[in-house]
Design a protein around this motif. Structure first.
Motif, PDB file in Angstrom:
ATOM      1  N   VAL A 192     -19.245  -9.432   2.687  1.00 30.78           N
ATOM      2  CA  VAL A 192     -17.813  -9.551   2.954  1.00 30.78           C
ATOM      3  C   VAL A 192     -17.124  -8.205   2.760  1.00 30.78           C
ATOM      4  O   VAL A 192     -17.391  -7.495   1.792  1.00 30.78           O
ATOM      5  N   THR A 193     -16.243  -7.864   3.692  1.00 31.96           N
ATOM      6  CA  THR A 193     -15.372  -6.701   3.538  1.00 31.96           C
ATOM      7  C   THR A 193     -13.946  -7.201   3.419  1.00 31.96           C
ATOM      8  O   THR A 193     -13.445  -7.880   4.321  1.00 31.96           O
ATOM      9  N   ILE A 194     -13.277  -6.890   2.303  1.00 30.72           N
ATOM     10  CA  ILE A 194     -11.921  -7.362   2.062  1.00 30.72           C
ATOM     11  C   ILE A 194     -10.970  -6.170   1.983  1.00 30.72           C
ATOM     12  O   ILE A 194     -11.199  -5.229   1.225  1.00 30.72           O
ATOM     13  N   LYS A 195      -9.917  -6.227   2.760  1.00 26.70           N
ATOM     14  CA  LYS A 195      -8.886  -5.198   2.751  1.00 26.70           C
ATOM     15  C   LYS A 195      -7.574  -5.838   2.303  1.00 26.70           C
ATOM     16  O   LYS A 195      -6.960  -6.602   3.043  1.00 26.70           O
ATOM     17  N   ARG A 196      -7.165  -5.543   1.072  1.00 29.43           N
ATOM     18  CA  ARG A 196      -5.898  -6.065   0.555  1.00 29.43           C
ATOM     19  C   ARG A 196      -4.823  -5.017   0.836  1.00 29.43           C
ATOM     20  O   ARG A 196      -4.551  -4.154   0.011  1.00 29.43           O
ATOM     21  N   MET A 197      -4.196  -5.132   1.993  1.00 27.65           N
ATOM     22  CA  MET A 197      -3.335  -4.061   2.466  1.00 27.65           C
ATOM     23  C   MET A 197      -1.854  -4.299   2.218  1.00 27.65           C
ATOM     24  O   MET A 197      -1.069  -3.373   2.114  1.00 27.65           O
ATOM     25  N   GLY A 198      -1.434  -5.554   2.149  1.00 32.89           N
ATOM     26  CA  GLY A 198      -0.013  -5.851   1.994  1.00 32.89           C
ATOM     27  C   GLY A 198       0.490  -5.510   0.607  1.00 32.89           C
ATOM     28  O   GLY A 198      -0.276  -5.403  -0.352  1.00 32.89           O
ATOM     29  N   GLU A 199       1.797  -5.362   0.484  1.00 41.64           N
ATOM     30  CA  GLU A 199       2.415  -5.046  -0.805  1.00 41.64           C
ATOM     31  C   GLU A 199       3.316  -6.170  -1.294  1.00 41.64           C
ATOM     32  O   GLU A 199       4.187  -5.963  -2.124  1.00 41.64           O
ATOM     33  N   GLY A 200       3.110  -7.356  -0.767  1.00 41.25           N
ATOM     34  CA  GLY A 200       3.942  -8.485  -1.159  1.00 41.25           C
ATOM     35  C   GLY A 200       4.836  -8.921  -0.024  1.00 41.25           C
ATOM     36  O   GLY A 200       4.900  -8.277   1.030  1.00 41.25           O
ATOM     37  N   PHE A 201       5.506 -10.041  -0.210  1.00 44.21           N
ATOM     38  CA  PHE A 201       6.396 -10.544   0.822  1.00 44.21           C
ATOM     39  C   PHE A 201       7.582  -9.597   1.017  1.00 44.21           C
ATOM     40  O   PHE A 201       7.975  -8.864   0.118  1.00 44.21           O
ATOM     41  N   THR A 202       8.163  -9.639   2.208  1.00 45.53           N
ATOM     42  CA  THR A 202       9.199  -8.676   2.572  1.00 45.53           C
ATOM     43  C   THR A 202      10.399  -8.736   1.645  1.00 45.53           C
ATOM     44  O   THR A 202      11.058  -7.715   1.416  1.00 45.53           O
ATOM     45  N   TRP A 203      10.710  -9.911   1.115  1.00 46.96           N
ATOM     46  CA  TRP A 203      11.851 -10.001   0.208  1.00 46.96           C
ATOM     47  C   TRP A 203      11.551  -9.402  -1.166  1.00 46.96           C
ATOM     48  O   TRP A 203      12.450  -9.196  -1.966  1.00 46.96           O
ATOM     49  N   GLU A 204      10.267  -9.115  -1.423  1.00 45.31           N
ATOM     50  CA  GLU A 204       9.898  -8.485  -2.686  1.00 45.31           C
ATOM     51  C   GLU A 204       9.994  -6.961  -2.599  1.00 45.31           C
ATOM     52  O   GLU A 204      10.467  -6.296  -3.512  1.00 45.31           O
ATOM     53  N   THR A 205       9.527  -6.391  -1.498  1.00 39.19           N
ATOM     54  CA  THR A 205       9.567  -4.930  -1.360  1.00 39.19           C
ATOM     55  C   THR A 205      10.984  -4.437  -1.073  1.00 39.19           C
ATOM     56  O   THR A 205      11.386  -3.378  -1.553  1.00 39.19           O
ATOM     57  N   GLN A 206      11.709  -5.174  -0.241  1.00 37.25           N
ATOM     58  CA  GLN A 206      13.085  -4.817   0.127  1.00 37.25           C
ATOM     59  C   GLN A 206      13.166  -3.398   0.695  1.00 37.25           C
ATOM     60  O   GLN A 206      14.148  -2.693   0.502  1.00 37.25           O
ATOM     61  N   ASP A 207      12.110  -3.009   1.373  1.00 37.08           N
ATOM     62  CA  ASP A 207      12.031  -1.654   1.925  1.00 37.08           C
ATOM     63  C   ASP A 207      11.338  -1.749   3.280  1.00 37.08           C
ATOM     64  O   ASP A 207      10.122  -1.822   3.367  1.00 37.08           O
ATOM     65  N   ARG A 208      12.130  -1.751   4.341  1.00 40.00           N
ATOM     66  CA  ARG A 208      11.593  -1.962   5.686  1.00 40.00           C
ATOM     67  C   ARG A 208      10.577  -0.899   6.086  1.00 40.00           C
ATOM     68  O   ARG A 208       9.506  -1.213   6.621  1.00 40.00           O
ATOM     69  N   GLN A 209      10.871   0.368   5.830  1.00 40.96           N
ATOM     70  CA  GLN A 209       9.951   1.425   6.216  1.00 40.96           C
ATOM     71  C   GLN A 209       8.625   1.331   5.461  1.00 40.96           C
ATOM     72  O   GLN A 209       7.562   1.599   6.010  1.00 40.96           O
ATOM     73  N   ARG A 210       8.708   0.948   4.218  1.00 38.49           N
ATOM     74  CA  ARG A 210       7.486   0.759   3.424  1.00 38.49           C
ATOM     75  C   ARG A 210       6.656  -0.385   3.992  1.00 38.49           C
ATOM     76  O   ARG A 210       5.434  -0.298   4.083  1.00 38.49           O
ATOM     77  N   ASP A 211       7.332  -1.467   4.396  1.00 35.35           N
ATOM     78  CA  ASP A 211       6.634  -2.605   4.988  1.00 35.35           C
ATOM     79  C   ASP A 211       5.985  -2.224   6.318  1.00 35.35           C
ATOM     80  O   ASP A 211       4.861  -2.639   6.626  1.00 35.35           O
TER      81      ASP A 211
END
Length: 210
Positions: free
Chosen positions: A95-114
């Motif tokens: 298995v190859t797992i890529k955990r790329m997200g940084e959380g739901f959009t309401w958590e980051t509150q940073d569109r460019q980062r998302d």
């Protein structure tokens, strides 16, 4: 004249059932004879109901059970410690797992980062799909990324339709799947929410939600 089942003996009921199943099997076998195409599928799990990622991971484990290698890219849940990820790590290099997200959009509150995180995840997803090493690749919560326009929809659709290797299965999960993605998919399932404990004040629980 129709025979009342209540007037039949157990032996007669058994014989009637066996004949009914024989006819059903013959019809089923005839249908299966016409199904000769083998190909890598584009699969979409969407809808408001629970179970989209769960269904995707179910296919992942099924594929692993047949001895194939799989890839998983998590577009949103990268910071969450999930039971699926912990279970998959026990399969080692199968298995190859890529955990790329940084959380739901309401958590980051940073569109460019998302947007940046989504691009990195998509680049990793394409690499896994094109590598030739994986029978199946799960793109978990890609639909959420597309819903917020963090990636160009036409780019994803074009890749899955025109560039995905013929023998690789790709699963896309998440609510609000775009019509263009549904159009090119081979298998689409919509999860319908009938009842959910969250609405009754029950918090997300280990083993059920993550």
């Amino acid at each position: 004249m129709a025979v009342n089942k209540e007037d039949m003996s157990e032996a007669e009921l058994d014989a009637r059932h066996a004949e009914k199943m024989r006819k059903k099997k013959a019809a089923r076998d005839k249908i299966m004879e016409t199904k000769t195409i083998e190909k890598g599928l584009v699969i979409v799990h969407t809808g408001k109901g629970k179970g989209k990622s769960t269904a995707g991971f179910g296919m992942v484990f099924r594929t692993l059970g047949h001895g194939h290698r799989v890839g998983v890219v998590q577009f949103v849940k990268g910071r969450i410690e999930t039971g699926e990820r912990m279970a998959l790590e026990r399969f080692g290099d199968q298995v190859t797992i890529k955990r790329m997200g940084e959380g739901f959009t309401w958590e980051t509150q940073d569109r460019q980062r998302d947007i940046s995180a989504a691009r990195q995840a998509w680049d990793a997803a394409k690499e896994l799909i094109l590598s030739g090493d994986h029978k199946l690749v799960l793109l978990d919560e890609l639909n959420i990324v597309l819903r917020y326009d963090y990636l160009p929809l036409d780019e994803i659709v074009r890749f899955l339709r025109d560039e995905k290797p013929e023998d690789v299965h790709v699963i896309v999960t998440g609510r609000n799947a775009k019509e263009e993605l549904i159009e090119i998919a081979d298998l689409v399932t919509e999860m319908t929410q009938i009842k959910h404990p969250f609405r009754s004040g029950v918090k997300p629980q280990e083993g059920i939600e993550f």
